[in-house]
Write an enzyme that holds these catalytic residues in place. Structure first.
Site, mmCIF file in Angstrom:
data_model
loop_
_atom_site.group_PDB
_atom_site.id
_atom_site.type_symbol
_atom_site.label_atom_id
_atom_site.label_comp_id
_atom_site.label_asym_id
_atom_site.label_seq_id
_atom_site.Cartn_x
_atom_site.Cartn_y
_atom_site.Cartn_z
ATOM 1 N N GLY A 116 3.121 -4.445 -9.960
ATOM 2 C CA GLY A 116 4.429 -4.058 -9.443
ATOM 3 C C GLY A 116 5.483 -5.091 -9.795
ATOM 4 N N LYS A 157 0.837 -1.212 0.000
ATOM 5 C CA LYS A 157 0.000 0.000 0.000
ATOM 6 C C LYS A 157 0.867 1.256 0.000
ATOM 7 C CE LYS A 157 -1.933 -1.411 3.817
ATOM 8 N NZ LYS A 157 -1.381 -2.777 3.914
ATOM 9 N N ASN A 173 0.665 0.354 14.156
ATOM 10 C CA ASN A 173 0.836 -1.071 13.810
ATOM 11 C C ASN A 173 1.180 -1.195 12.325
ATOM 12 O OD1 ASN A 173 -1.765 -0.136 13.255
ATOM 13 N ND2 ASN A 173 -2.808 -2.049 13.761
ATOM 14 N N GLY A 189 9.831 -6.259 12.232
ATOM 15 C CA GLY A 189 10.983 -7.015 11.733
ATOM 16 C C GLY A 189 10.767 -8.524 11.738
ATOM 17 N N THR A 201 1.276 -6.404 17.094
ATOM 18 C CA THR A 201 2.494 -5.615 16.922
ATOM 19 C C THR A 201 2.919 -4.989 18.258
ATOM 20 O OG1 THR A 201 1.183 -3.675 16.387
ATOM 21 C CG2 THR A 201 1.903 -5.034 14.526
ATOM 22 N N LEU A 243 5.073 -9.163 -8.490
ATOM 23 C CA LEU A 243 5.072 -10.214 -9.511
ATOM 24 C C LEU A 243 6.500 -10.685 -9.783
ATOM 25 C CD1 LEU A 243 3.054 -11.723 -11.391
ATOM 26 C CD2 LEU A 243 3.709 -10.115 -13.192
ATOM 27 N N ASP A 244 7.459 -9.755 -9.655
ATOM 28 C CA ASP A 244 8.879 -10.086 -9.886
ATOM 29 C C ASP A 244 9.375 -11.200 -8.967
ATOM 30 O OD1 ASP A 244 8.350 -7.835 -8.021
ATOM 31 O OD2 ASP A 244 10.484 -8.000 -7.568
ATOM 32 N N GLY A 297 3.104 -0.445 8.752
ATOM 33 C CA GLY A 297 4.441 -0.110 8.270
ATOM 34 C C GLY A 297 4.359 -0.030 6.759
ATOM 35 N N HIS A 298 4.385 1.181 6.224
ATOM 36 C CA HIS A 298 4.201 1.386 4.783
ATOM 37 C C HIS A 298 5.524 1.818 4.155
ATOM 38 C CE1 HIS A 298 -0.355 2.159 5.589
ATOM 39 N NE2 HIS A 298 0.015 0.919 5.813
HETATM 40 P P1 GDP Z 1 2.283 -2.056 3.085
HETATM 41 O O1 GDP Z 1 2.168 -2.216 4.557
HETATM 42 O O2 GDP Z 1 1.084 -2.558 2.372
HETATM 43 O O3 GDP Z 1 2.651 -0.658 2.667
HETATM 44 O O4 GDP Z 1 3.500 -2.992 2.633
HETATM 45 P P2 GDP Z 1 4.937 -3.091 3.345
HETATM 46 O O5 GDP Z 1 5.701 -1.872 3.068
HETATM 47 O O6 GDP Z 1 4.772 -3.518 4.771
HETATM 48 O O7 GDP Z 1 5.520 -4.357 2.605
HETATM 49 C C1 GDP Z 1 5.640 -4.404 1.214
HETATM 50 C C2 GDP Z 1 7.099 -4.669 0.860
HETATM 51 O O8 GDP Z 1 7.192 -5.023 -0.495
HETATM 52 C C3 GDP Z 1 7.983 -3.447 1.036
HETATM 53 O O9 GDP Z 1 9.270 -3.883 1.403
HETATM 54 C C4 GDP Z 1 8.016 -2.841 -0.378
HETATM 55 O O10 GDP Z 1 9.190 -2.082 -0.617
HETATM 56 C C5 GDP Z 1 7.986 -4.086 -1.214
HETATM 57 N N1 GDP Z 1 7.337 -3.973 -2.536
HETATM 58 C C6 GDP Z 1 6.207 -3.311 -2.884
HETATM 59 N N2 GDP Z 1 5.880 -3.564 -4.167
HETATM 60 C C7 GDP Z 1 6.828 -4.404 -4.635
HETATM 61 C C8 GDP Z 1 7.025 -5.060 -5.885
HETATM 62 O O11 GDP Z 1 6.259 -4.933 -6.841
HETATM 63 N N3 GDP Z 1 8.132 -5.886 -5.979
HETATM 64 C C9 GDP Z 1 8.999 -6.075 -4.942
HETATM 65 N N4 GDP Z 1 10.031 -6.909 -5.115
HETATM 66 N N5 GDP Z 1 8.827 -5.468 -3.756
HETATM 67 C C10 GDP Z 1 7.763 -4.660 -3.603
HETATM 68 P P1 IMO Z 2 0.202 -2.656 7.265
HETATM 69 O O1 IMO Z 2 -0.580 -1.366 7.248
HETATM 70 C C1 IMO Z 2 0.553 -6.807 8.555
HETATM 71 C C2 IMO Z 2 -1.386 -7.883 12.348
HETATM 72 C C3 IMO Z 2 -0.460 -8.297 13.468
HETATM 73 C C4 IMO Z 2 -1.357 -9.277 14.185
HETATM 74 C C5 IMO Z 2 -2.733 -8.621 14.062
HETATM 75 C C6 IMO Z 2 -3.142 -7.801 15.274
HETATM 76 O O2 IMO Z 2 1.674 -2.460 7.262
HETATM 77 O O3 IMO Z 2 -0.282 -3.577 6.208
HETATM 78 P P2 IMO Z 2 -2.427 -5.388 16.146
HETATM 79 O O4 IMO Z 2 -1.104 -4.854 16.575
HETATM 80 O O5 IMO Z 2 -3.066 -4.639 15.048
HETATM 81 O O6 IMO Z 2 -3.363 -5.576 17.312
HETATM 82 O O7 IMO Z 2 -2.113 -6.872 15.607
HETATM 83 O O8 IMO Z 2 -2.665 -7.794 12.930
HETATM 84 N N1 IMO Z 2 -1.074 -6.555 11.730
HETATM 85 C C7 IMO Z 2 -0.476 -6.396 10.542
HETATM 86 N N2 IMO Z 2 0.038 -7.302 9.682
HETATM 87 N N3 IMO Z 2 0.566 -5.499 8.231
HETATM 88 C C8 IMO Z 2 0.023 -4.582 9.061
HETATM 89 O O9 IMO Z 2 -0.127 -3.282 8.719
HETATM 90 C C9 IMO Z 2 -0.487 -5.014 10.303
HETATM 91 N N4 IMO Z 2 -1.062 -4.381 11.352
HETATM 92 C C10 IMO Z 2 -1.416 -5.341 12.201
HETATM 93 O O10 IMO Z 2 0.715 -8.896 12.980
HETATM 94 O O11 IMO Z 2 -1.409 -10.489 13.478
HETATM 95 MG MG MG Z 3 3.255 -3.047 6.132
#
Ligand code: GDP
Ligand code: IMO
Ligand code: MG
Length: 423
Positions: free
Chosen positions: A412, A23, A45, A304, A132, A334-335, A47-48
């Site tokens: 992506g 996202k 909670n 982490g 988290t 997809l990569d 992490g974008h």
């Molecule tokens: P979010 O919480 O939905 O914003 O996703 P996160 O940032 O937690 O996790 C997505 C991970 O995938 C991050 O490390 C991004 O940098 C990575 N990512 C997003 N799109 C792509 C993609 O198309 N290919 C690859 N290899 N990595 C991607």
């Molecule tokens: P983003 O926005 C992935 C998961 C936790 C746990 C459950 C409840 O980066 O996609 P919480 O701390 O919300 O009470 O935990 O939800 N969880 C996530 N998993 N991405 C997240 O956010 C998450 N936010 C919470 O791992 O299973």
């Molecule tokens: Mg995330």
């Protein structure tokens, strides 16, 4: 329409799986055309991650729109404010020259909430949710019980103190903390904790509902940024293995009274990951899963923790599109599928109706039925046009689109802002 009249658009981004779909990256890209970007649920909670020219940035609370000085960034009244994280992110935002308004009504996560979250998880032992530990559940509990500290209370010691003492609030919390065998924070200690935030927060406080209403009247482009995903939604996720907020556009409706959207963009990986406990029908507990984790760098952006990986689950994704009101999908990573020895996709669960709600019971007992797909070997991370993808990759995407009945608008092929293909 005369040339001067700008066509406004109101768009929403939501996670269509169990979170971490990408996202952040897609929000960053889509925000290029936004006048306003609005975080509308969850808290730290989330992490974008976004990658701009090789530099990786992870946002937990503020919208990823802070990277663009032209965007006004709002944090709505249903977002839990983690003040330590906020302090760090306001510093990043300052460097970017970002415009930010934080809703005065937003609930504040107190140190007590993190203690309760942690204490409960410890006490639950093997049946822990795997939260988290950012205090999310306990803070939303207080929100629904109508006794919580609002961001607007953090403007002075007097006001914060009054909010803590409202109808025995702190006393009750202290008993809870003690029951969970954590060291309770005294009134005095909490006030000292609050001291460092008053001056920090004051300049950013505002009424985000009013700002959104005015922006709509002025035909601005608004992008709402969701966190978590539909499969973690408090109502539609497999309770108790879910988060504590609504993660669909329902949270936008509830927060801002906005009901008409141009696009509801669901983000989904080309496979599935999950972090924390709970059922995961297509999980790969083998070397294929490990390979996906390594190649996809599947480690939590907030905690982490290694993410469990598995085949794409179209039963869950179809349910998420339906419950989330998704009008189009963007498929990420997809990569990461390149070079796999085999590719499978779950197209049903044995003896489960295709319209069934995916409750804990259904997911725990699900026996996935798989379709097998042809693989591809060529590196696609540098492909710049959809048409230039290997035919097998296009076949995979065409199958998804057809099965789900939802258009795929982008794909992506890497983490960088530039690694996106429009379909
Ligand atoms: P979010 O919480 O939905 O914003 O996703 P996160 O940032 O937690 O996790 C997505 C991970 O995938 C991050 O490390 C991004 O940098 C990575 N990512 C997003 N799109 C792509 C993609 O198309 N290919 C690859 N290899 N990595 C991607
Ligand atoms: P983003 O926005 C992935 C998961 C936790 C746990 C459950 C409840 O980066 O996609 P919480 O701390 O919300 O009470 O935990 O939800 N969880 C996530 N998993 N991405 C997240 O956010 C998450 N936010 C919470 O791992 O299973
Ligand atoms: Mg995330």
């Amino acid at each position: 329409m005369t040339k001067k009249e700008k066509k406004m658009s109101i768009n929403v981004i939501i996670g269509a799986q169990w979170g971490d779909e990408g996202k952040g990256k897609h929000g960053d890209i889509i925000s290029e055309k936004a006048d306003y970007m609005v975080r509308f649920q969850g808290g730290a909670n989330a992490g974008h991650t976004l990658v701009i020219d090789g530099e990786k940035i992870i946002m937990h609370l503020l919208p990823v729109g802070i990277m663009r000085p032209s965007v006004v960034n709002l944090v709505g009244p249903y977002v839990l404010m983690d003040l330590e994280v906020l302090e760090e992110e306001l510093a990043i935002a300052k460097k970017c020259g970002a415009k930010i308004i934080l809703d005065s009504s937003a609930p504040v996560v107190l140190p007590i909430h993190k203690q309760i979250d942690r204490g409960r998880e410890k006490l639950a032992g093997k049946s822990a949710i795997g939260t988290t530990q950012r205090g999310i559940g306990p803070t939303y509990e207080d929100f629904w019980s109508r006794r919580f500290v609002k961001l607007g209370d953090l403007v002075s010691k007097e006001r914060f103190s009054k909010a803590l003492l409202q109808s025995g609030y702190l006393q009750e919390k202290t008993a809870q903390v003690k029951f969970l065998r954590e060291n309770p924070w005294s009134h005095k200690k909490l006030l000292e904790w609050g001291d460092k935030f008053y001056d920090l927060i004051k300049p950013f406080l505002g009424d985000t509902r009013a700002i959104v209403a005015k922006a709509i009247a002025e035909k601005k482009n608004i992008l709402f940024e969701g966190a978590q995903g539909v499969m973690l939604d408090a109502l539609h996720g497999a309770h108790p293995y879910c988060t504590s907020s609504f993660c669909t556009l329902a949270a936008v409706n509830a927060s801002f009274g906005v009901y008409n959207f141009d696009r509801v963009i669901g983000i989904a990986k080309a496979y599935v990951t999950r972090v924390g406990a709970g059922p995961f029908p297509t999980k790969l507990d083998n070397s294929i899963g490990e390979n996906i984790r390594t190649v996809g760098a599947e480690f939590g952006a907030t905690t982490g923790r290694p993410r469990d990986c598995g085949w794409l689950d179209l039963v869950a994704l179809k349910y998420a599109c339906r419950m989330g009101g998704v009008t189009e999908l963007q498929i990420t990573k997809l990569d990461v599928m390149t070079g796999l020895k085999e590719i499978k996709v779950c197209v049903g669960y044995e003896d489960v109706d295709e319209y069934a709600s995916l409750t804990l019971d259904v997911l725990e007992n699900a026996k996935p039925v798989y379709n097998v797909f042809p693989v591809w070997e060529d590196d696609i991370s540098k492909v710049s046009e959809y048409d230039k993808l290997p035919p097998e990759a296009k076949e995979y995407l065409a199958f998804l689109e057809n099965f789900l009945g939802v258009r795929i608008s982008a794909v992506g092929v890497g983490p960088d802002r530039k690694q996106i293909l429009y379909c």
